[in-house]
Scaffold this motif. Sequence first.
Motif, PDB file in Angstrom:
ATOM      1  N   GLY A  30      23.427 -43.483  34.783  1.00 27.04           N
ATOM      2  CA  GLY A  30      22.079 -43.747  35.273  1.00 27.04           C
ATOM      3  C   GLY A  30      21.820 -43.260  36.684  1.00 27.04           C
ATOM      4  O   GLY A  30      20.816 -43.626  37.302  1.00 27.04           O
ATOM      5  N   CYS A  31      22.706 -42.423  37.220  1.00 32.30           N
ATOM      6  CA  CYS A  31      22.530 -41.915  38.583  1.00 32.30           C
ATOM      7  C   CYS A  31      21.421 -40.865  38.638  1.00 32.30           C
ATOM      8  O   CYS A  31      20.946 -40.386  37.601  1.00 32.30           O
ATOM      9  N   ASN A  32      21.022 -40.515  39.847  1.00 31.12           N
ATOM     10  CA  ASN A  32      19.994 -39.492  40.047  1.00 31.12           C
ATOM     11  C   ASN A  32      20.589 -38.123  39.742  1.00 31.12           C
ATOM     12  O   ASN A  32      21.391 -37.590  40.512  1.00 31.12           O
ATOM     13  N   LEU A  33      20.190 -37.529  38.622  1.00 29.49           N
ATOM     14  CA  LEU A  33      20.787 -36.272  38.176  1.00 29.49           C
ATOM     15  C   LEU A  33      20.308 -35.076  38.985  1.00 29.49           C
ATOM     16  O   LEU A  33      20.959 -34.027  38.978  1.00 29.49           O
ATOM     17  N   GLU A  34      19.166 -35.216  39.641  1.00 33.27           N
ATOM     18  CA  GLU A  34      18.647 -34.105  40.448  1.00 33.27           C
ATOM     19  C   GLU A  34      19.465 -33.917  41.725  1.00 33.27           C
ATOM     20  O   GLU A  34      19.530 -32.826  42.274  1.00 33.27           O
ATOM     21  N   GLU A  35      20.099 -34.990  42.176  1.00 25.82           N
ATOM     22  CA  GLU A  35      20.935 -34.918  43.376  1.00 25.82           C
ATOM     23  C   GLU A  35      22.377 -34.638  42.965  1.00 25.82           C
ATOM     24  O   GLU A  35      23.091 -35.527  42.508  1.00 25.82           O
ATOM     25  N   PHE A  36      22.784 -33.396  43.083  1.00 27.07           N
ATOM     26  CA  PHE A  36      24.109 -32.957  42.626  1.00 27.07           C
ATOM     27  C   PHE A  36      25.140 -33.381  43.669  1.00 27.07           C
ATOM     28  O   PHE A  36      25.403 -32.665  44.629  1.00 27.07           O
ATOM     29  N   THR A  37      25.724 -34.544  43.482  1.00 32.55           N
ATOM     30  CA  THR A  37      26.605 -35.133  44.488  1.00 32.55           C
ATOM     31  C   THR A  37      28.030 -34.596  44.399  1.00 32.55           C
ATOM     32  O   THR A  37      28.435 -34.008  43.391  1.00 32.55           O
ATOM     33  N   THR A  38      28.791 -34.860  45.459  1.00 28.76           N
ATOM     34  CA  THR A  38      30.197 -34.467  45.483  1.00 28.76           C
ATOM     35  C   THR A  38      30.978 -35.172  44.386  1.00 28.76           C
ATOM     36  O   THR A  38      31.889 -34.595  43.791  1.00 28.76           O
ATOM     37  N   ASN A  39      30.616 -36.412  44.095  1.00 24.36           N
ATOM     38  CA  ASN A  39      31.294 -37.160  43.033  1.00 24.36           C
ATOM     39  C   ASN A  39      31.087 -36.497  41.676  1.00 24.36           C
ATOM     40  O   ASN A  39      32.018 -36.402  40.860  1.00 24.36           O
ATOM     41  N   MET A  40      29.864 -36.018  41.415  1.00 24.34           N
ATOM     42  CA  MET A  40      29.587 -35.309  40.155  1.00 24.34           C
ATOM     43  C   MET A  40      30.436 -34.047  40.068  1.00 24.34           C
ATOM     44  O   MET A  40      31.024 -33.743  39.021  1.00 24.34           O
ATOM     45  N   LYS A  41      30.494 -33.303  41.176  1.00 26.82           N
ATOM     46  CA  LYS A  41      31.273 -32.064  41.178  1.00 26.82           C
ATOM     47  C   LYS A  41      32.751 -32.351  40.948  1.00 26.82           C
ATOM     48  O   LYS A  41      33.424 -31.616  40.218  1.00 26.82           O
ATOM     49  N   SER A  42      33.246 -33.422  41.557  1.00 26.50           N
ATOM     50  CA  SER A  42      34.667 -33.748  41.390  1.00 26.50           C
ATOM     51  C   SER A  42      34.991 -34.059  39.934  1.00 26.50           C
ATOM     52  O   SER A  42      36.070 -33.705  39.446  1.00 26.50           O
ATOM     53  N   GLN A  43      34.058 -34.711  39.237  1.00 27.77           N
ATOM     54  CA  GLN A  43      34.284 -34.994  37.812  1.00 27.77           C
ATOM     55  C   GLN A  43      34.295 -33.705  36.996  1.00 27.77           C
ATOM     56  O   GLN A  43      35.124 -33.534  36.100  1.00 27.77           O
ATOM     57  N   LEU A  44      33.402 -32.776  37.319  1.00 25.04           N
ATOM     58  CA  LEU A  44      33.335 -31.509  36.593  1.00 25.04           C
ATOM     59  C   LEU A  44      34.527 -30.606  36.932  1.00 25.04           C
ATOM     60  O   LEU A  44      34.972 -29.818  36.098  1.00 25.04           O
ATOM     61  N   LEU A  45      35.044 -30.732  38.141  1.00 27.40           N
ATOM     62  CA  LEU A  45      36.195 -29.917  38.542  1.00 27.40           C
ATOM     63  C   LEU A  45      37.492 -30.399  37.898  1.00 27.40           C
ATOM     64  O   LEU A  45      38.523 -29.736  38.016  1.00 27.40           O
ATOM     65  N   CYS A  46      37.428 -31.534  37.216  1.00 30.84           N
ATOM     66  CA  CYS A  46      38.594 -32.025  36.468  1.00 30.84           C
ATOM     67  C   CYS A  46      38.673 -31.423  35.069  1.00 30.84           C
ATOM     68  O   CYS A  46      39.612 -31.724  34.318  1.00 30.84           O
ATOM     69  N   ILE A  47      37.696 -30.585  34.725  1.00 27.62           N
ATOM     70  CA  ILE A  47      37.666 -29.980  33.381  1.00 27.62           C
ATOM     71  C   ILE A  47      38.970 -29.262  33.035  1.00 27.62           C
ATOM     72  O   ILE A  47      39.469 -29.396  31.913  1.00 27.62           O
ATOM     73  N   PRO A  48      39.593 -28.496  33.949  1.00 27.65           N
ATOM     74  CA  PRO A  48      40.842 -27.806  33.573  1.00 27.65           C
ATOM     75  C   PRO A  48      41.956 -28.744  33.128  1.00 27.65           C
ATOM     76  O   PRO A  48      42.829 -28.342  32.352  1.00 27.65           O
ATOM     77  N   THR A  49      41.937 -29.982  33.587  1.00 22.64           N
ATOM     78  CA  THR A  49      43.031 -30.912  33.274  1.00 22.64           C
ATOM     79  C   THR A  49      42.662 -31.923  32.193  1.00 22.64           C
ATOM     80  O   THR A  49      43.429 -32.846  31.916  1.00 22.64           O
ATOM     81  N   LEU A  50      41.485 -31.774  31.574  1.00 21.83           N
ATOM     82  CA  LEU A  50      41.105 -32.680  30.486  1.00 21.83           C
ATOM     83  C   LEU A  50      42.111 -32.575  29.344  1.00 21.83           C
ATOM     84  O   LEU A  50      42.574 -31.481  29.002  1.00 21.83           O
ATOM     85  N   ASP A  51      42.425 -33.680  28.730  1.00 21.47           N
ATOM     86  CA  ASP A  51      43.309 -33.665  27.558  1.00 21.47           C
ATOM     87  C   ASP A  51      42.522 -33.276  26.319  1.00 21.47           C
ATOM     88  O   ASP A  51      41.472 -33.855  26.025  1.00 21.47           O
ATOM     89  N   VAL A  52      43.017 -32.274  25.594  1.00 14.23           N
ATOM     90  CA  VAL A  52      42.415 -31.858  24.327  1.00 14.23           C
ATOM     91  C   VAL A  52      43.508 -31.847  23.267  1.00 14.23           C
ATOM     92  O   VAL A  52      44.696 -31.794  23.576  1.00 14.23           O
ATOM     93  N   VAL A  53      43.086 -31.912  22.007  1.00 12.91           N
ATOM     94  CA  VAL A  53      44.038 -31.914  20.893  1.00 12.91           C
ATOM     95  C   VAL A  53      44.175 -30.497  20.347  1.00 12.91           C
ATOM     96  O   VAL A  53      43.196 -29.889  19.907  1.00 12.91           O
ATOM     97  N   LEU A  54      45.387 -29.981  20.388  1.00 11.91           N
ATOM     98  CA  LEU A  54      45.667 -28.633  19.898  1.00 11.91           C
ATOM     99  C   LEU A  54      46.889 -28.706  18.986  1.00 11.91           C
ATOM    100  O   LEU A  54      47.960 -29.152  19.417  1.00 11.91           O
ATOM    101  N   ASP A  55      46.724 -28.310  17.732  1.00 16.15           N
ATOM    102  CA  ASP A  55      47.812 -28.412  16.749  1.00 16.15           C
ATOM    103  C   ASP A  55      48.358 -29.838  16.653  1.00 16.15           C
ATOM    104  O   ASP A  55      49.567 -30.059  16.522  1.00 16.15           O
ATOM    105  N   GLY A  56      47.456 -30.806  16.756  1.00 12.14           N
ATOM    106  CA  GLY A  56      47.850 -32.197  16.600  1.00 12.14           C
ATOM    107  C   GLY A  56      48.499 -32.823  17.809  1.00 12.14           C
ATOM    108  O   GLY A  56      48.928 -33.970  17.759  1.00 12.14           O
ATOM    109  N   LYS A  57      48.572 -32.085  18.929  1.00  8.90           N
ATOM    110  CA  LYS A  57      49.208 -32.608  20.133  1.00  8.90           C
ATOM    111  C   LYS A  57      48.251 -32.515  21.320  1.00  8.90           C
ATOM    112  O   LYS A  57      47.426 -31.612  21.394  1.00  8.90           O
ATOM    113  N   LEU A  58      48.381 -33.472  22.246  1.00  8.99           N
ATOM    114  CA  LEU A  58      47.563 -33.449  23.449  1.00  8.99           C
ATOM    115  C   LEU A  58      48.036 -32.351  24.389  1.00  8.99           C
ATOM    116  O   LEU A  58      49.239 -32.146  24.562  1.00  8.99           O
ATOM    117  N   SER A  59      47.072 -31.662  24.989  1.00  9.29           N
ATOM    118  CA  SER A  59      47.392 -30.586  25.920  1.00  9.29           C
ATOM    119  C   SER A  59      46.287 -30.503  26.967  1.00  9.29           C
ATOM    120  O   SER A  59      45.115 -30.707  26.647  1.00  9.29           O
TER     121      SER A  59
END
Length: 298
Positions: A239-268
Amino acid sequence: MIKRTLFFGNPAYLSTKNEQLVVNYPEKEKGEKSIPIEDLGYVVLENPQITITNGLLMKLVQNKTAVITCDQQHLPCSFLQPLVGHSEQTARFRHQLNASVPLKKNLWQQTVTAKIENQAAHFLQQGKNALRLKRYAKEVRSGDLGNEEALAAAFYFQNLFDLDGFSRNQKGVAPNNLLNYGYAILRAIAARALVSSGLLPSVGIFHSNKYNAFCLADDVMEPYRPFVDSVVYDIVETGCNLEEFTTNMKSQLLCIPTLDVVLDGKLSPLMNAMSRTTASLYECFKGSRRKIVYPEFA
């Protein structure tokens, strides 16, 4: 090994010493900091008053660290990549460039099917009806002649966010700004993995715009987009103000490379999964396998 992502949003002087990235700030009270270059996967430079030495750029490129710069709107606008990303690069280029049209159509069919299936899985995670998306996924033909990808995307974004007036448009209302930022990071991840696999990011299997230097990156990142959408969805739900692109929002998006995804049945971690995807794509070009390895949204 999971590589680190560094984000610089303030003025800084970046140099190198003893195989370390050394950070110095204009403010005297902020002490010098250093990070091992071998630990870095991505360095994001946002502030226009950042100075970086050529020696550091050289070491980052040799480490296959993606250096991403941002424009005045704070969106990633450029990506530094090495000229030589793999020891067999020339041979791998030939396999890629010699790929037949039927092969590329089949690979695009696999890609679109995986993307729509992940969109459907994301819908289910958010408690939404995914039957229509599942039907689109089953109807994808070679080369996606029925344009199921576009039909699925239109339905997906019309129903993903419970926001009045939202439609997916790069210059549209928020959270398009968050999606643009996340997709730009994802694109850099894809390009970095393609270069490391000895492939040309500019020669796609479907995307072919002569003004686009990352056509193949845009191809292979498609099934990964719902992972970005999930991060943005969570931000919207706060429910935050989406028009104000905050540092906290960017930090969450910059975690995309380390997100856990399922590949061949295993987390990676997502960045490692992307490397598996691009390596399998090369094997398809070479003729030693028939399917690209894509993650499943779970």
